[in-house]
Enzyme design. Structure first.
Site, mmCIF file in Angstrom:
data_model
loop_
_atom_site.group_PDB
_atom_site.id
_atom_site.type_symbol
_atom_site.label_atom_id
_atom_site.label_comp_id
_atom_site.label_asym_id
_atom_site.label_seq_id
_atom_site.Cartn_x
_atom_site.Cartn_y
_atom_site.Cartn_z
ATOM 1 N N GLN A 18 0.776 -1.242 0.000
ATOM 2 C CA GLN A 18 0.000 0.000 0.000
ATOM 3 C C GLN A 18 0.810 1.297 0.000
ATOM 4 O OE1 GLN A 18 -3.484 2.277 2.587
ATOM 5 N NE2 GLN A 18 -3.158 0.137 3.003
ATOM 6 N N THR A 75 13.639 -9.306 -11.793
ATOM 7 C CA THR A 75 14.814 -8.434 -11.660
ATOM 8 C C THR A 75 15.962 -9.115 -10.919
ATOM 9 O OG1 THR A 75 13.772 -7.474 -9.749
ATOM 10 C CG2 THR A 75 13.538 -6.273 -11.820
ATOM 11 N N ASN A 97 9.385 0.258 -2.143
ATOM 12 C CA ASN A 97 9.149 0.060 -0.706
ATOM 13 C C ASN A 97 9.339 -1.402 -0.325
ATOM 14 O OD1 ASN A 97 6.619 -0.604 -1.993
ATOM 15 N ND2 ASN A 97 5.606 -0.470 -0.011
ATOM 16 N N PHE A 98 10.479 -1.941 -0.767
ATOM 17 C CA PHE A 98 10.821 -3.304 -0.358
ATOM 18 C C PHE A 98 11.375 -3.294 1.059
ATOM 19 C CE2 PHE A 98 11.444 -3.784 -5.069
ATOM 20 C CZ PHE A 98 10.287 -4.524 -5.254
ATOM 21 N N LYS A 138 11.222 -5.192 9.046
ATOM 22 C CA LYS A 138 10.142 -5.071 8.051
ATOM 23 C C LYS A 138 8.925 -4.516 8.785
ATOM 24 C CE LYS A 138 11.478 -8.709 4.927
ATOM 25 N NZ LYS A 138 11.048 -9.883 4.181
ATOM 26 N N GLU A 141 1.503 -1.591 8.264
ATOM 27 C CA GLU A 141 0.684 -0.508 8.819
ATOM 28 C C GLU A 141 0.626 -0.448 10.358
ATOM 29 O OE1 GLU A 141 -1.403 2.003 7.321
ATOM 30 O OE2 GLU A 141 -1.518 2.561 9.419
ATOM 31 N N ASP A 173 0.661 3.453 6.126
ATOM 32 C CA ASP A 173 0.839 3.112 4.708
ATOM 33 C C ASP A 173 0.576 4.308 3.785
ATOM 34 O OD1 ASP A 173 1.631 0.533 5.149
ATOM 35 O OD2 ASP A 173 -0.344 -0.327 4.894
ATOM 36 N N GLY A 252 -7.672 19.265 20.253
ATOM 37 C CA GLY A 252 -7.174 20.617 20.440
ATOM 38 C C GLY A 252 -7.770 21.243 21.687
ATOM 39 N N GLY A 253 -8.039 22.517 21.628
ATOM 40 C CA GLY A 253 -8.557 23.217 22.802
ATOM 41 C C GLY A 253 -10.074 23.163 22.909
ATOM 42 N N GLN A 254 -10.745 22.509 21.967
ATOM 43 C CA GLN A 254 -12.215 22.483 21.985
ATOM 44 C C GLN A 254 -12.692 21.109 22.432
ATOM 45 O OE1 GLN A 254 -13.077 25.427 21.352
ATOM 46 N NE2 GLN A 254 -11.600 26.250 19.909
HETATM 47 N N1 COA Z 1 11.679 -9.875 -9.521
HETATM 48 C C1 COA Z 1 12.409 -10.602 -8.676
HETATM 49 N N2 COA Z 1 12.421 -10.405 -7.340
HETATM 50 C C2 COA Z 1 11.657 -9.431 -6.869
HETATM 51 C C3 COA Z 1 10.859 -8.616 -7.696
HETATM 52 C C4 COA Z 1 10.891 -8.865 -9.084
HETATM 53 N N3 COA Z 1 10.175 -8.149 -9.939
HETATM 54 N N4 COA Z 1 10.203 -7.718 -6.930
HETATM 55 C C5 COA Z 1 10.573 -7.967 -5.664
HETATM 56 N N5 COA Z 1 11.448 -8.996 -5.625
HETATM 57 C C6 COA Z 1 12.072 -9.583 -4.444
HETATM 58 C C7 COA Z 1 13.019 -8.618 -3.774
HETATM 59 O O1 COA Z 1 14.248 -8.578 -4.405
HETATM 60 C C8 COA Z 1 13.066 -9.229 -2.381
HETATM 61 O O2 COA Z 1 13.906 -10.368 -2.394
HETATM 62 P P1 COA Z 1 15.052 -10.652 -1.266
HETATM 63 O O3 COA Z 1 14.403 -10.435 0.051
HETATM 64 O O4 COA Z 1 15.434 -12.076 -1.546
HETATM 65 O O5 COA Z 1 16.165 -9.733 -1.457
HETATM 66 C C9 COA Z 1 11.637 -9.720 -2.223
HETATM 67 O O6 COA Z 1 11.090 -9.864 -3.506
HETATM 68 C C10 COA Z 1 10.748 -8.675 -1.542
HETATM 69 O O7 COA Z 1 11.067 -8.670 -0.243
HETATM 70 P P2 COA Z 1 10.298 -7.784 0.814
HETATM 71 O O8 COA Z 1 10.033 -6.425 0.316
HETATM 72 O O9 COA Z 1 11.093 -7.848 2.055
HETATM 73 O O10 COA Z 1 8.884 -8.534 0.908
HETATM 74 P P3 COA Z 1 8.114 -9.138 2.153
HETATM 75 O O11 COA Z 1 6.841 -9.638 1.594
HETATM 76 O O12 COA Z 1 8.939 -10.118 2.918
HETATM 77 O O13 COA Z 1 7.866 -7.892 3.112
HETATM 78 C C11 COA Z 1 7.057 -5.700 3.638
HETATM 79 C C12 COA Z 1 6.820 -6.989 2.847
HETATM 80 C C13 COA Z 1 5.980 -4.703 3.251
HETATM 81 C C14 COA Z 1 6.973 -6.008 5.146
HETATM 82 C C15 COA Z 1 8.454 -5.147 3.290
HETATM 83 O O14 COA Z 1 8.524 -4.975 1.899
HETATM 84 C C16 COA Z 1 8.768 -3.835 3.973
HETATM 85 O O15 COA Z 1 9.076 -3.779 5.158
HETATM 86 N N6 COA Z 1 8.744 -2.720 3.194
HETATM 87 C C17 COA Z 1 9.131 -1.422 3.663
HETATM 88 C C18 COA Z 1 8.062 -0.810 4.497
HETATM 89 C C19 COA Z 1 6.741 -0.762 3.790
HETATM 90 O O16 COA Z 1 6.576 -0.176 2.759
HETATM 91 N N7 COA Z 1 5.737 -1.371 4.434
HETATM 92 C C20 COA Z 1 4.373 -1.147 4.114
HETATM 93 C C21 COA Z 1 3.871 -1.860 3.009
HETATM 94 S S1 COA Z 1 2.219 -1.278 2.763
#
Ligand code: COA
Length: 420
Positions: A18, A75, A97-98, A138, A141, A173, A252-254
């Site tokens: 999100q 990627t 936002n990974f 990690k 929300e 988020d 606030g103050g209200q």
């Molecule tokens: N091709 C290949 N790999 C991909 C890819 C693609 N197109 N897109 C993502 N990936 C991989 C990344 O390289 C990563 O791999 P790695 O951990 O082996 O290096 C993985 O997918 C994504 O990891 P991550 O972002 O940690 O996912 P998660 O599902 O474990 O965690 C969150 C999710 C939201 C907790 C985490 O992304 C996070 O803390 N983000 C930052 C804060 C945030 O935005 N949180 C709110 C989200 S609403």
């Protein structure tokens, strides 16, 4: 192409869930070309989370990814990395936002990105800021709402339900995404002056804290005074050394509170929020049929009212007993009293004013037919954001690769690489 202020800005949307998608969606509404890079096969996890129709992109995804194009790329493979490199060379902004370190592990460190394109703006959301003792965590929300102070100051201070409370508003988020959008546009304007890109980061903890500054204000006041006069604990209960949860008290103050209206026994939202503005006491007395309170020393000043403010709210609730929330607001608005009905999501979905203003819109979708979504909350005199449907997974892969100069054979090879 329609003429929107952000036309011409090309954004690699390497976001998921999100926080990041909310940011890039807003920039797309205002004209940026947002290319969402997704993992082949699955894409953004929200495509399949909480589905209401089997095998069709979930509303979680469609409501956060309108006006974008979708490009599938692995990627972690050389073929995918090569495309991402080309994109970085050609685009203005990369938003991600990974989890911490994921982009670096993929080989796209800030140094590498700058090598590829010194004008690139790299925009990141993380749970905590760089160097923070929790920087490796990690975050979702509710975690951010706890870390940023919102949860400790929301909810009830006594009784069985008195623990910290999460807000349903996406303070961690979408709110962080909105902060990031401001950061991106600032860096973009900065780039017009310097010719250089920069790294922009917003931590979810910081974005929540930024919205909790009045609670920080209260902590500083509490440290000095030992009490907070606008909280329901004052003056009959004792304060500890931390800001207490204040239920539905005004921030606030209200003074204010949520009050029952006709039908509350069966309708969970038959309530209004009522505010007692200190300087506008007389209209309140007139509105609720208590003109004698205008001259009663027990009621005349905010200071005099505060010790029995809950009894005053009780009297107003008695007045509300035979009025629906809408009838009550229609009466109170004539007396200039700041108030509103507690609106359910169902009511908001059907609110004709929100439809007319474009805050709630119907959007076409290739597989759903159409879906309702929240439109732009920002209104302009010369721009009416036109909300288009979210893309299917990989819908624009061929189109984007062709724009990057890939031949038909190279595109076919990319599909093979994606499929393995
Ligand atoms: N091709 C290949 N790999 C991909 C890819 C693609 N197109 N897109 C993502 N990936 C991989 C990344 O390289 C990563 O791999 P790695 O951990 O082996 O290096 C993985 O997918 C994504 O990891 P991550 O972002 O940690 O996912 P998660 O599902 O474990 O965690 C969150 C999710 C939201 C907790 C985490 O992304 C996070 O803390 N983000 C930052 C804060 C945030 O935005 N949180 C709110 C989200 S609403």
């Amino acid at each position: 192409m329609s003429n929107k202020p952000l036309n011409g800005i090309k954004i690699i949307d390497f976001t998921h869930v999100q926080a990041g998608p909310a940011c890039t969606q807003m920039l797309a509404w205002f004209g940026a070309d947002v290319i969402k890079v997704e993992r082949p096969g699955a894409g953004d996890v929200t495509r399949s989370q909480l589905r209401d129709i089997p095998d069709v992109d979930a509303l979680y995804f469609t409501m956060l990814n309108s006006n974008k194009r979708s490009l599938t790329l692995d990627t972690k493979k050389p073929e995918g990395k090569a495309v991402l490199e080309k994109l970085i060379k050609e685009c203005d902004v990369l938003v991600e936002n990974f989890g911490p370190g994921a982009l670096d592990r993929m080989g796209f460190t800030w140094e590498r990105i700058q090598e590829l394109n010194p004008k690139m703006i790299l925009a990141s959301v993380k749970g905590f800021s760089d160097g923070h003792h929790y920087e490796d965590l990690k975050v979702y929300e509710n975690v951010a709402q706890c870390a940023g102070g919102a949860a400790s100051t929301t909810g009830w201070w006594k009784g069985e339900q008195s623990g910290p409370m999460i807000s349903s508003a996406a303070l961690g988020d979408s709110n962080t995404g909105m902060h990031l959008a401001i950061g991106i546009l600032t860096a973009y304007i900065g780039r017009q002056q310097t010719g250089k890109g920069q790294k922009v980061a917003v931590a979810m903890q910081d974005a929540v804290l930024n919205l909790c500054r009045v609670k920080m204000r209260d902590q500083l006041r509490l440290d000095k005074l030992g009490y907070l006069e606008e909280y329901p604990q004052y003056p009959h209960e004792t304060f500890s050394d931390v800001v207490p949860r204040g239920g539905n008290a005004g921030g606030g103050g209200q003074p204010g509170w949520i009050l029952k209206c006709k039908g509350w026994e069966t309708d969970p939202n038959a309530y209004i929020y009522f505010t007692v503005q200190g300087h506008a006491w007389a209209p309140i007395c007139d509105a609720i049929g208590k003109p004698e309170w205008k001259t009663d020393p027990l009621y005349m000043t905010p200071k005099a009212r505060q010790p029995h403010i809950m009894d005053i709210f009780g009297t107003i609730e008695t007045w509300l007993q035979d009025k629906t929330k809408f009838e009550a607001v229609d009466i109170l608005r004539k007396f200039d009293i700041p108030c509103a009905p507690v609106q359910s999501m169902k009511e908001l979905l059907n609110d004709p004013s929100l439809r007319a203003s474009g805050s709630i819109v119907d959007v076409p979708h290739k597989e759903r037919g159409s879906y309702v979504t929240v439109g732009s909350p920002i209104k302009f005199s010369d721009l009416k954001p036109e909300i288009t449907g979210s893309p299917l997974l990989g819908e624009h892969t061929d189109e984007v690769l062709a724009e990057l100069g890939y031949t038909k054979d190279q595109i076919a090879a990319m599909h093979t690489a994606n499929a393995v």
